[in-house]
Scaffold this motif. Structure first.
Motif, PDB file in Angstrom:
ATOM      1  N   ALA A   3       0.819  -1.213   0.000  1.00 35.23           N
ATOM      2  CA  ALA A   3       0.000   0.000   0.000  1.00 35.23           C
ATOM      3  C   ALA A   3       0.857   1.270   0.000  1.00 35.23           C
ATOM      4  CB  ALA A   3      -0.929   0.007   1.220  1.00 35.23           C
ATOM      5  N   PHE A   4       2.145   1.135   0.341  1.00 35.50           N
ATOM      6  CA  PHE A   4       3.061   2.275   0.351  1.00 35.50           C
ATOM      7  C   PHE A   4       4.020   2.236  -0.836  1.00 35.50           C
ATOM      8  CE2 PHE A   4       1.639   1.685   4.668  1.00 35.50           C
ATOM      9  CZ  PHE A   4       1.266   2.977   5.011  1.00 35.50           C
ATOM     10  N   GLY A   5       3.692   1.412  -1.824  1.00 45.94           N
ATOM     11  CA  GLY A   5       4.484   1.381  -3.043  1.00 45.94           C
ATOM     12  C   GLY A   5       5.638   0.398  -3.048  1.00 45.94           C
ATOM     13  N   PHE A   6       5.762  -0.408  -2.004  1.00 46.65           N
ATOM     14  CA  PHE A   6       6.825  -1.415  -1.981  1.00 46.65           C
ATOM     15  C   PHE A   6       6.370  -2.637  -2.773  1.00 46.65           C
ATOM     16  CE2 PHE A   6       7.807   1.100   1.759  1.00 46.65           C
ATOM     17  CZ  PHE A   6       9.182   1.188   1.707  1.00 46.65           C
ATOM     18  N   VAL A   7       7.321  -3.275  -3.447  1.00 42.72           N
ATOM     19  CA  VAL A   7       7.053  -4.510  -4.180  1.00 42.72           C
ATOM     20  C   VAL A   7       8.046  -5.566  -3.706  1.00 42.72           C
ATOM     21  CG1 VAL A   7       6.086  -3.368  -6.218  1.00 42.72           C
ATOM     22  CG2 VAL A   7       8.534  -3.854  -6.118  1.00 42.72           C
ATOM     23  N   ILE A   8       7.645  -6.818  -3.839  1.00 38.95           N
ATOM     24  CA  ILE A   8       8.521  -7.915  -3.426  1.00 38.95           C
ATOM     25  C   ILE A   8       9.704  -8.001  -4.379  1.00 38.95           C
ATOM     26  CG2 ILE A   8       8.696 -10.421  -3.154  1.00 38.95           C
ATOM     27  CD1 ILE A   8       5.723 -10.352  -2.251  1.00 38.95           C
ATOM     28  N   ASP A   9      10.885  -7.994  -3.808  1.00 35.96           N
ATOM     29  CA  ASP A   9      12.129  -8.129  -4.562  1.00 35.96           C
ATOM     30  C   ASP A   9      12.568  -9.593  -4.557  1.00 35.96           C
ATOM     31  OD1 ASP A   9      14.391  -7.154  -5.986  1.00 35.96           O
ATOM     32  OD2 ASP A   9      15.558  -7.080  -4.142  1.00 35.96           O
ATOM     33  N   ARG A  10      12.564 -10.204  -3.367  1.00 40.70           N
ATOM     34  CA  ARG A  10      12.969 -11.610  -3.241  1.00 40.70           C
ATOM     35  C   ARG A  10      12.698 -12.089  -1.821  1.00 40.70           C
ATOM     36  NH1 ARG A  10      17.309  -8.494  -2.967  1.00 40.70           N
ATOM     37  NH2 ARG A  10      18.727  -8.691  -1.212  1.00 40.70           N
ATOM     38  N   GLU A  11      12.749 -13.396  -1.664  1.00 42.09           N
ATOM     39  CA  GLU A  11      12.679 -13.991  -0.334  1.00 42.09           C
ATOM     40  C   GLU A  11      14.071 -13.997   0.268  1.00 42.09           C
ATOM     41  OE1 GLU A  11      10.898 -17.851  -0.681  1.00 42.09           O
ATOM     42  OE2 GLU A  11       8.984 -17.024  -1.341  1.00 42.09           O
ATOM     43  N   GLY A  12      14.149 -13.880   1.563  1.00 39.88           N
ATOM     44  CA  GLY A  12      15.429 -13.903   2.248  1.00 39.88           C
ATOM     45  C   GLY A  12      15.254 -14.462   3.648  1.00 39.88           C
TER      46      GLY A  12
END
Length: 166
Positions: A131-140
């Motif tokens: 909702a704040f514009g973050f997207v999933i980059d990868r699992e860690g």
């Protein structure tokens, strides 16, 4: 920076030493209540082992910025960031989903010296950050006391989290 969340007065301010017990209790409650369906007992135990009140203050003294959210005079949530990374966001489980976490994220973004571009989202929290514009980059994952604690690295504005030291 006073703000309103669901009709009650919410004050977001810098952390003070007197807030450490409340912050620690909120962190513990979130781990044992809110996250128990996302992490194993072994993972939660490893995560919480050796956490101390002074640990939060030591992180603050080392350059991590902290804000607390107080409602009716009681600390009900906190967040922290260092550089471009949002490092923590916890709201008391009994009053989650009332706008306090959102108010904390917005306050971090306003007060941070540089744009917050990445974070390590706990399992089950990625929808909130989207909702704040973050997207999933990868699992860690992080390793605490020899136990893997999974998370989801999230970024925004096309910048890779690995560019920020992850």
């Amino acid at each position: 920076m006073p703000t309103s969340a669901q009709g009650s007065r919410l004050v977001i301010r810098p952390m003070e030493r007197d807030d450490l017990a409340a912050i620690h209790n909120i962190n513990t409650d979130c781990l044992t209540i809110s996250l128990r369906d996302h992490y194993s007992k072994e993972q939660l135990k490893a995560w919480m082992k050796d956490q101390t009140l002074e640990g939060y203050w030591n992180r603050h003294e080392a350059g991590e910025d902290f804000l607390v959210a107080a409602r009716n005079g009681l600390v009900v949530g906190y967040c922290s960031w260092q550089g471009a990374q949002l490092t923590a966001l916890f709201v008391s489980p009994h009053i989650q989903r009332k706008g306090i976490g959102s108010a904390l994220v917005k306050a971090c973004e306003t007060r941070a010296k540089q744009k917050i571009t990445w974070l390590k989202a706990l399992l089950g929290a990625s929808d909130f950050y989207e909702a704040f514009g973050f997207v999933i980059d990868r699992e860690g994952h992080d390793v605490k006391r020899g136990v893997k604690i999974p998370h989801v690295v999230m970024r925004r504005e096309g910048k890779s989290a690995s560019d920020d030291g992850e």
